[in-house]
Design a protein around this motif. Sequence first.
Motif, PDB file in Angstrom:
ATOM      1  N   LYS A 148     -15.172  -8.617   4.484  1.00  0.00           N
ATOM      2  CA  LYS A 148     -14.994  -8.365   3.055  1.00  0.00           C
ATOM      3  C   LYS A 148     -13.537  -8.554   2.647  1.00  0.00           C
ATOM      4  N   GLN A 149     -12.623  -8.100   3.516  1.00  0.00           N
ATOM      5  CA  GLN A 149     -11.199  -8.227   3.220  1.00  0.00           C
ATOM      6  C   GLN A 149     -10.744  -9.684   3.229  1.00  0.00           C
ATOM      7  N   ALA A 150     -11.505 -10.544   3.926  1.00  0.00           N
ATOM      8  CA  ALA A 150     -11.119 -11.952   4.027  1.00  0.00           C
ATOM      9  C   ALA A 150     -11.012 -12.609   2.655  1.00  0.00           C
ATOM     10  N   THR A 151     -11.849 -12.167   1.719  1.00  0.00           N
ATOM     11  CA  THR A 151     -11.818 -12.774   0.382  1.00  0.00           C
ATOM     12  C   THR A 151     -10.529 -12.455  -0.363  1.00  0.00           C
ATOM     13  N   THR A 152      -9.866 -11.343  -0.004  1.00  0.00           N
ATOM     14  CA  THR A 152      -8.637 -10.958  -0.699  1.00  0.00           C
ATOM     15  C   THR A 152      -7.461 -11.851  -0.326  1.00  0.00           C
ATOM     16  N   ILE A 153      -7.612 -12.627   0.745  1.00  0.00           N
ATOM     17  CA  ILE A 153      -6.520 -13.510   1.162  1.00  0.00           C
ATOM     18  C   ILE A 153      -6.244 -14.568   0.106  1.00  0.00           C
ATOM     19  N   PHE A 154      -7.282 -14.946  -0.644  1.00  0.00           N
ATOM     20  CA  PHE A 154      -7.151 -16.028  -1.625  1.00  0.00           C
ATOM     21  C   PHE A 154      -6.984 -15.527  -3.052  1.00  0.00           C
ATOM     22  N   ARG A 155      -6.752 -14.243  -3.211  1.00  0.00           N
ATOM     23  CA  ARG A 155      -6.465 -13.751  -4.555  1.00  0.00           C
ATOM     24  C   ARG A 155      -5.414 -12.651  -4.504  1.00  0.00           C
ATOM     25  N   SER A 156      -4.561 -12.655  -5.506  1.00  0.00           N
ATOM     26  CA  SER A 156      -3.525 -11.633  -5.606  1.00  0.00           C
ATOM     27  C   SER A 156      -4.172 -10.337  -6.052  1.00  0.00           C
ATOM     28  N   HIS A 157      -3.735  -9.242  -5.475  1.00  0.00           N
ATOM     29  CA  HIS A 157      -4.317  -7.957  -5.825  1.00  0.00           C
ATOM     30  C   HIS A 157      -3.318  -6.863  -5.496  1.00  0.00           C
ATOM     31  N   GLY A 158      -3.780  -5.633  -5.702  1.00  0.00           N
ATOM     32  CA  GLY A 158      -2.940  -4.498  -5.363  1.00  0.00           C
ATOM     33  C   GLY A 158      -2.246  -3.916  -6.575  1.00  0.00           C
ATOM     34  N   SER A 159      -1.471  -2.880  -6.339  1.00  0.00           N
ATOM     35  CA  SER A 159      -0.813  -2.171  -7.428  1.00  0.00           C
ATOM     36  C   SER A 159       0.386  -2.956  -7.945  1.00  0.00           C
ATOM     37  N   ASP A 160       0.609  -2.853  -9.253  1.00  0.00           N
ATOM     38  CA  ASP A 160       1.773  -3.450  -9.878  1.00  0.00           C
ATOM     39  C   ASP A 160       2.918  -2.447  -9.745  1.00  0.00           C
ATOM     40  N   GLY A 161       3.899  -2.779  -8.894  1.00  0.00           N
ATOM     41  CA  GLY A 161       4.988  -1.843  -8.636  1.00  0.00           C
ATOM     42  C   GLY A 161       5.740  -1.438  -9.891  1.00  0.00           C
ATOM     43  N   GLU A 162       5.982  -2.405 -10.779  1.00  0.00           N
ATOM     44  CA  GLU A 162       6.699  -2.107 -12.014  1.00  0.00           C
ATOM     45  C   GLU A 162       5.918  -1.125 -12.879  1.00  0.00           C
ATOM     46  N   ALA A 163       4.602  -1.334 -12.959  1.00  0.00           N
ATOM     47  CA  ALA A 163       3.772  -0.439 -13.766  1.00  0.00           C
ATOM     48  C   ALA A 163       3.736   0.969 -13.179  1.00  0.00           C
ATOM     49  N   VAL A 164       3.699   1.057 -11.859  1.00  0.00           N
ATOM     50  CA  VAL A 164       3.691   2.375 -11.204  1.00  0.00           C
ATOM     51  C   VAL A 164       4.998   3.107 -11.463  1.00  0.00           C
ATOM     52  N   VAL A 165       6.124   2.397 -11.355  1.00  0.00           N
ATOM     53  CA  VAL A 165       7.424   3.012 -11.636  1.00  0.00           C
ATOM     54  C   VAL A 165       7.473   3.521 -13.074  1.00  0.00           C
ATOM     55  N   ALA A 166       7.022   2.689 -14.018  1.00  0.00           N
ATOM     56  CA  ALA A 166       7.029   3.082 -15.431  1.00  0.00           C
ATOM     57  C   ALA A 166       6.167   4.326 -15.652  1.00  0.00           C
ATOM     58  N   GLN A 167       5.016   4.393 -14.995  1.00  0.00           N
ATOM     59  CA  GLN A 167       4.120   5.538 -15.164  1.00  0.00           C
ATOM     60  C   GLN A 167       4.748   6.820 -14.604  1.00  0.00           C
TER      61      GLN A 167
END
Length: 259
Positions: free
Chosen positions: A61-80
């Motif tokens: 299942k994780q193999a599909t994530t190799i071809f797409r960007s994902h995860g938390s936006d660091g800038e957005a987390v800092v702002a929050q």
Amino acid sequence: MDFASIGGIALAIIGIMAGMMIEGGSISQVTQPTAAMIVVGGTVGAVLLQFPMNIFVTAMKQATTIFRSHGSDGEAVVAQIVKFANKARRSGIVSLDQDLAGVEDPFLKQALMLAIDGTEPSEVRKIMQMEIDNKTEMEEKIPQVFEAAGGYSPTVGIIGAVIGLIQVMQHLNNIDEVGRGIAVAFVATIYGVALANLVFLPAAGKLKIRQREEQMIKEMVLEGVISILEGMNPRMIETKLRTFLFDSKPEKQAEVIAA
């Protein structure tokens, strides 16, 4: 989409195929379903023998994530977090209870709940760090699946080549068939080496990088919540959190401070 992953594998395949065709080869020479069956089947079987089924399924299942960007936006987390720090400084840490429903990140939500409930900073750090460590330990097994596949596939390719040569040896009376059979036999070796070095091992490396990025975000969140609990100035909190970001942008920092 992760254009680095897509472009990388496309460039590798095109480069190899183009080089082969320039030398007078053709795609049909390396299109051997039997060889592919031996290499893929043998590699998957060996991996299943090494890892439990649930880890193998999770890795697929994780193999599909190799071809797409994902995860938390660091800038957005800092702002929050800076926004929460400003509110806590004005109205107290308990006032953040109203914002919990809008927090999507489960890790941030849990850390804030502990802080709002009056948990000591040292205890919040201990509890949340334990969660980071436990999750990291489980996630480390996912790249190991692809690393194992990268180790097995070249050897399985050699097994396929030997099987092909055994079949060739049965037709030594026809030299033309022998030459053609040897060429086909070594296609399995190509499949094994290509899958290992163009797919499995690079995929394992990309997953490790992604997991480390997610871990850094969680560590940043933990530091932010602890800093809010300790009453640190929001400007100092933001400066502190930005040390976790690889591509921190000064202009973003100015925007958050202004907000």
